[in-house]
Enzyme design. Structure first.
Site, short mmCIF file in Angstrom:
data_model
loop_
_atom_site.label_atom_id
_atom_site.label_comp_id
_atom_site.label_asym_id
_atom_site.label_seq_id
_atom_site.Cartn_x
_atom_site.Cartn_y
_atom_site.Cartn_z
N SER A 22 0.82 -1.19 0.00
CA SER A 22 0.00 0.00 0.00
C SER A 22 0.87 1.26 0.00
CB SER A 22 -0.96 -0.06 1.19
OG SER A 22 -2.06 0.79 1.00
N ASP B 148 -9.06 -4.08 -6.04
CA ASP B 148 -8.52 -3.55 -4.79
C ASP B 148 -9.27 -2.27 -4.47
OD1 ASP B 148 -6.97 -2.15 -2.86
OD2 ASP B 148 -5.17 -3.23 -3.47
N HIS C 99 -7.47 -5.79 -0.60
CA HIS C 99 -6.36 -4.85 -0.64
C HIS C 99 -5.06 -5.59 -0.37
CE1 HIS C 99 -4.11 -1.26 -0.42
NE2 HIS C 99 -4.04 -1.16 0.88
#
Length: 509
Positions: free
Chosen positions: A220, A451, A479
């Site tokens: 991320s 995602d 995610h």
């Protein structure tokens, strides 16, 4: 709401929700470095770490980094590290970051141990997690010192209705107070929690860990750390894996708008699954259910649902509770149960989900300072202050792009950032403006097609920007995806990390 919607990796295989975990026992304090604090760049790179056992086969240490890499004699901060030694013969270290800004790599490795990577990687690398500058057990960004003030920031209601100038004026007053507290309680570090400074910390850690090249796993927002590192230190890139990629060329507003559309898409996938079961709160088609959800969000502010601790549920907190459960398909049953409880007039499960997302403990304390770091780092990294459009104009654009959840999620995310960064007491940092990383070794960029937090298009774009980027695609929900038991992904990444094998083509898992 903890305003980390675009950034925090929640990796299901570890059963660890880093944004809201409550641990049963306190973590040990990392040891200090030996010798005097360095006062120049060479001294920081030349420091020796002192590793001490800190439970379950782990070792902990503390490194020093300059507050300001451009003025290394001005003072130093602590960086907390934890290491899971390789179960076999170590090829070197693998530095790991779970996301953020504000995510704790220290917690990630300490509480996950060997399972913070696959068995093959754990056998071949010392896995090292660290708390980036300002985070957790490293020298912290500190804003409010009373958790009740944080409660008011994250859960407080307003005299004026959302989407009005009166609300914006109230929000501006709140964010001015918050920014002033951050400046007073954090000092010079507040202007040095940017990603370029973290990338320089990473290169220093590479050296003190004894590695010629940096091996790195970033999820991320941690992919942005890796991207900036590659641009600043392309000759030091070893094996970099960037999962759930952030596109560094997209503006902050556009990134949040795309993200909100991603959450709407994930919510529609949830609704389709929910409608196929017997316990779903919604009825009809997916479109019907989406309209019902929008109606619930439209009307929740007028209901006055009050939690057992006195907090009043509003549409912003309801949006937080929903989004918290969209990061992984494994959380969808909790979302179904949350809606069922809300239909019975019980907001408790909604607050439980929001509290988990906000790192709020049952006793009203906060498990981490991730919210403070998120705002501080976003304001020094981002471009909100240069946006000519008003906050209300931008909310309307997000509402058009994400017509189910988007507007309500902005109330405690985009609107706060837009207002806070316009009143932030330190200037934006000097960051790279292109990300080719010319001369870097191959870098794996992983994207999941649905995602909700970091859209697949961001991974495609980043892989194209990097001169040595290699795209790895996963068709599915959630995610991030590495180390979650998907052999097609894990085998490719493991072969790259362990053997240096670069896939000839995107495996399209």
């Amino acid at each position: 709401m903890n305003r980390r919607l675009s950034t925090l990796a929640i990796v299901g295989s570890l059963a660890l929700v880093l944004s809201g975990c409550t641990f049963l026992s306190p973590a040990p304090v990392p040891s200090e470095t030996q010798g005097p604090t360095p006062t120049d760049t060479e001294g920081f790179y030349g420091q020796s770490l002192v590793w001490t056992e800190c439970g379950e086969g782990l070792e902990c240490a503390t490194a020093k980094a300059p507050i300001d890499w451009d003025a290394p004699s001005d003072g130093a901060i602590d960086l907390a590290l934890v290491k899971h030694p390789a179960t076999g013969t170590a090829q070197g270290s693998l530095l790991l970051n779970p996301g953020g800004p504000g995510g704790s790599g220290w917690d990630y490795v300490f509480y996950s141990g060997e399972s913070s990577a696959t068995a093959a990687v754990a056998e071949n690398f010392d896995i090292v997690g660290w708390d980036p500058r300002g985070v957790g057990q490293s020298t912290q960004v500190v804003c409010y010192t009373d958790p009740k003030q944080t409660d008011e920031t994250l859960y407080g209601t307003y005299d004026s209705a959302y989407d009005t100038q009166g609300w914006i004026d109230e929000l501006a007053t709140e964010e001015q107070s918050f920014a002033a507290a951050c400046e007073e309680n954090t000092g010079e570090l507040l202007g040095n929690v940017d990603t370029a400074s973290n990338a320089k910390d990473m290169d220093m850690l590479r050296e003190v860990l004894g590695d010629d090249k940096l091996n790195y796993l970033g999820y991320s927002y941690g992919t942005y750390f890796g991207t900036v590192y590659a641009e600043l230190f392309p000759d030091k890139v070893g094996r970099l894996v960037l999962d759930g990629a952030v596109d560094p060329l997209v503006s902050d507003f556009e990134s949040l708008k795309f993200q909100m559309a991603g959450f709407d898409s994930a919510f529609r996938a949830y609704l389709a699954d929910c409608l196929s079961g017997p316990d779903c709160f919604f009825r009809g088609s997916v479109d019907d259910a989406a309209a019902q959800a929008r109606s619930a969000l439209d009307n929740i502010d007028a209901q006055g649902f009050t939690n057992a601790d006195g907090r009043v549920l509003d549409s912003a907190t309801l949006a937080t509770g929903i989004l918290s459960n969209l990061y992984s398909e494994s959380y969808w049953p909790d979302l179904t149960a949350m809606f069922a409880s809300l239909a019975d007039g019980d907001p408790g499960p909604t607050f439980t989900s929001a509290d988990s997302y906000n790192s709020r403990n049952d006793d009203g304390s906060y498990q981490s300072n991730s919210y403070e770091v998120y705002v501080a780092a976003t304001c020094v990294d981002g471009d909100f202050v240069n946006d000519p459009a008003t906050t209300l104009e931008r909310i309307a654009e997000i509402d058009a792009a994400a017509p189910i959840l988007g507007k309500y999620a902005t109330y405690d995310d985009f609107a706060v950032l837009d207002t806070a960064c316009s009143n932030w007491p330190v200037p934006r940092a000097d960051l790279p403006t292109s990300f080719t990383a010319d001369g870097a070794a191959p870098i794996l960029v992983i994207g999941t097609t649905n995602d909700p937090a970091t859209p697949y298009a961001s991974a495609v774009s980043l892989a194209e920007q990097l001169s040595s980027g290699v795209l790895i695609s996963y068709e599915g929900e959630g995610h991030t995806i590495y180390n979650q038991g998907v052999p097609c992904i894990d085998d490719v990444v493991d072969d790259y990390l362990v053997n240096g094998t670069v896939p000839a083509a995107d495996p399209m898992c």
